[in-house]
Scaffold this motif. Structure first.
Motif, mmCIF file in Angstrom:
data_model
loop_
_atom_site.group_PDB
_atom_site.id
_atom_site.type_symbol
_atom_site.label_atom_id
_atom_site.label_comp_id
_atom_site.label_asym_id
_atom_site.label_seq_id
_atom_site.Cartn_x
_atom_site.Cartn_y
_atom_site.Cartn_z
ATOM 1 N N ALA A 2 0.830 -1.207 0.000
ATOM 2 C CA ALA A 2 0.000 0.000 0.000
ATOM 3 C C ALA A 2 0.862 1.253 0.000
ATOM 4 N N ILE A 3 1.932 1.206 0.785
ATOM 5 C CA ILE A 3 2.833 2.367 0.828
ATOM 6 C C ILE A 3 3.586 2.506 -0.483
ATOM 7 N N ASP A 4 4.030 1.399 -1.022
ATOM 8 C CA ASP A 4 4.788 1.461 -2.282
ATOM 9 C C ASP A 4 3.913 1.962 -3.426
ATOM 10 N N MET A 5 2.653 1.552 -3.447
ATOM 11 C CA MET A 5 1.756 1.963 -4.529
ATOM 12 C C MET A 5 1.112 3.324 -4.259
ATOM 13 N N GLN A 6 1.301 3.865 -3.068
ATOM 14 C CA GLN A 6 0.725 5.150 -2.691
ATOM 15 C C GLN A 6 -0.787 5.190 -2.953
ATOM 16 N N VAL A 7 -1.461 4.179 -2.388
ATOM 17 C CA VAL A 7 -2.916 4.139 -2.504
ATOM 18 C C VAL A 7 -3.514 5.264 -1.660
ATOM 19 N N ASP A 8 -4.753 5.589 -1.900
ATOM 20 C CA ASP A 8 -5.409 6.682 -1.167
ATOM 21 C C ASP A 8 -5.907 6.243 0.210
ATOM 22 N N ALA A 9 -6.186 4.945 0.398
ATOM 23 C CA ALA A 9 -6.644 4.449 1.703
ATOM 24 C C ALA A 9 -6.550 2.930 1.713
#
Length: 626
Positions: A40-47
């Motif tokens: 999630a951090i690597d893909m920079q998801v919104d939530a």
């Protein structure tokens, strides 16, 4: 132009699960969760949205809580919000663990008020027990006026619903009853990845992040929900997890079965290290295998966990024995309650305990209130009110026994005397097995002088004809056969007998006359009982009467005195009374010299067992107690 929003959907992480009692497996579940957060951090998801069962238990250890807080803090540093709902594994009665993390700023708990991520509103419904699903209230969902015009709405739930093969809740019903249009329902509780479309809404399971059982053979995964002007897209991402290896070994004949099994295991030597190995043994069932020896062999080859299952066909077992049948649990409970034959109070307790509408904290209070209402509704003054007692079988009693017996259905009482010497050992009333309706009076063998009559029969009825007939018919309801209303004449006669008997006879002639007077007086009093009324008259007195249960013997008895004074005390009393004996030869009715005055001096309990014990028995008021 609509802004693109990407949301990572995960569920069923079951943090803290020590699978197969292995600490390594507990760490595996945390590593899988860390992998999801790292992606999630690597893909920079919104939530990141979690659809329930963050923890495997509602009481995770302190170590589990600290590790979870450490992982969630990484999202906070990356400025990625973490939202979740409460699953069935971690659900507590009041404050949830998500509430704790929300207070710490590490997570947000979804509910009927939306959480905004860009122009996407996310709602949540915590896990609902199956019994409460039909009662779920869809009202209360907030739809703020400030929502964007083209706002997308997502609903997160933790339920077994379609596309699960065994749904408890219908997706179409939920979508129809919601006060808003749901673009997608993100689900948890089913551990496999699924995706279907119900109407205009997408319904999807992300699957679990680790294998919770050997049946979960598919790769573990999470989902990425992408919302843009082109619509909604759901994509799946798999997670690398520990290998679950399944080996099948066939055994032929009874010779060298272990060599055949080990040969099948050796074919997977490269896959066994650090794997969870499941070995299924099939083939002939003639040989006896030691599972522990096979498991030790697998562990020696580097397996993390070794499980052996004997799938061989057992000879001689009928096919119907191994069939499995499933029954309705509610029907099984109803049959068990019917077998227990509970009364109204027992049924109330069962209903309160198993009611889904009564919280556990209010079970005691609700049970007490319901039982009090039941007791208040009972009219104990109703003449028809009675308590039924199980019937015990009538057993014959020897009429010549020194203890009197009245066989009654299911009830036995004993009146025990705590006084001193009594000239009457027992009074035997009519027994159902006795051929004659007579009462037998006997004296104690210790005080019976030589030459005294053995026993005198009263030819008159004992006054319990109706009661005897009821006993013989094994009546199910116990009713008292007689009731003592007043008996002044009986008490007066007994007093005279007791006072006369204070003087110990010195000759056979005197003893015979005293015995005759005793028998005649008691015979006259017993003969006053009429068979129609069944009423025995007895004097009123304040002396206590003790009752004791003697259910093993099956009769009511007047017990003999606790102790008999020594001959020395009897002799002293007789000499003292002889000095005051009137000229006409009648016995004095005054109180014996050796008897203390109870009205002026209290005799201690310990003195009653010594030489100060009076030779005159206490008077009992049977009418006050029966």
């Amino acid at each position: 132009m609509v802004q693109e929003t990407r949301i990572l959907h995960t569920a069923d992480t079951h943090l803290g699960y020590r699978q197969y009692h292995s600490e390594v497996r507990r760490q595996d579940f945390f590593k899988a969760f860390e992998t999801v957060i790292k992606d999630a951090i690597d893909m920079q998801v919104d939530a990141v949205v979690h659809a329930g069962d963050l923890f495997d238990s509602r009481n995770p250890t302190l170590e589990d809580l600290l590790e979870t807080m450490n992982v969630l803090s990484r999202l906070k540093v990356a400025n990625i919000p973490f939202f979740g709902i409460v699953g069935n594994h971690e659900s507590k009665q009041s404050t949830q663990w998500l509430d704790l993390f929300e207070e710490m700023g590490l997570a947000g708990r979804l509910g009927k008020a939306p959480k905004m991520v860009g122009d996407v509103a996310i709602y949540g419904i915590d896990s609902v027990p199956k019994s409460k699903i039909p009662l779920y209230d869809y009202s209360g969902f907030e739809i703020p006026e400030s929502l964007p015009e083209n706002c997308r709405k997502l609903l997160v739930m933790h339920q077994i619903m379609p596309p699960s093969p065994y749904p408890d809740w219908d997706c179409a019903e939920v979508i129809e009853n919601l006060p808003f249009k749901a673009d997608a329902i993100l689900l948890g509780d089913y551990h496999e990845y699924e995706k279907i479309k119900v109407g205009e809404s997408w319904v999807t399971y992300s699957g679990s992040t680790e294998r919770n059982s050997a049946s979960e053979k598919e790769p573990r995964s999470y989902s990425i929900i992408t919302l843009s002007g082109e619509g909604l897209e759901i994509s799946r991402r798999t997670i690398p997890t520990r290998n679950f290896l399944f080996i099948t070994a066939k055994v032929y004949g009874e010779e060298k079965p272990f060599e055949q099994i080990f040969s099948a295991v050796n074919e997977h030597l490269e896959e066994i290290p650090e794997s969870v190995v499941f070995l299924d043994v099939s083939g002939d069932s003639g040989s006896v295998l030691s599972f522990s020896e096979i498991e030790e062999y697998l562990l020696s080859k580097g397996a993390l966990v070794a499980k052996v299952k004997d799938a061989r066909i057992k000879e001689g077992i009928p096919e119907e024995v191994i069939k499995v049948a499933f029954h309705d649990p509610d029907r099984a409970v109803a049959e068990e309650l019917r077998r227990m034959s509970l009364n109204d109070g027992g049924l109330i307790v069962d209903e309160v305990i198993r009611s889904p509408d009564v919280p556990r904290s209010r079970v005691d209070e609700e049970t007490e209130n319901r039982l009090l209402g039941l007791i208040e509704a009972i009219d104990f003054k109703d003449p028809d009110f009675m308590i039924k007692i199980p019937v015990s079988h009538v057993s014959p009693v020897d009429p010549s026994s020194s203890v009197s017996s009245i066989e009654s259905s299911g009830s036995v009482s004993s009146i025990e005397s705590s006084g001193s010497v009594s000239p009457i050992d027992s009074v035997s009333t009519v027994s159902p097995s006795s051929p004659s309706s007579s009462a037998i009076i006997k004296e104690p063998e210790e005080l019976k002088p030589p030459g005294a009559a053995e026993e005198i029969e009263n030819p008159k009825p004992a006054g319990v004809t109706e009661f005897t007939a009821a006993v013989a018919a094994k009546s199910e309801t116990l009713m008292p056969p007689v009731r003592i209303q007043r008996s002044e004449s009986l008490n007066e006669s007994l007093n005279k007998i007791f006072e006369k008997h204070d003087v110990v006879p010195e000759s056979p002639e005197t003893a015979g006359s005293i015995a005759g007077s005793v028998e005649t007086a008691v015979e006259d009093e017993i003969s006053k009982v009429t068979p129609d009324s069944g009423v025995i008259t007895a004097p009123q007195s304040s002396s206590p009467v003790s009752f004791s249960d003697n259910s093993q013997t099956g009769f009511s008895a007047i017990s003999p005195p606790e102790s008999i004074p020594s001959p020395e005390i009897l002799k002293e009393n007789s000499e003292a009374d002889a000095d005051e004996k009137p000229v006409d030869g009648k016995l004095s009715e005054e109180k014996p010299v050796g008897v203390p005055d109870k009205a002026t001096k209290t005799v201690k309990q310990s003195h009653r067992k010594g030489k100060e014990k009076s030779a005159v028995p206490r008077q009992y008021n049977l009418g006050d107690y029966l």
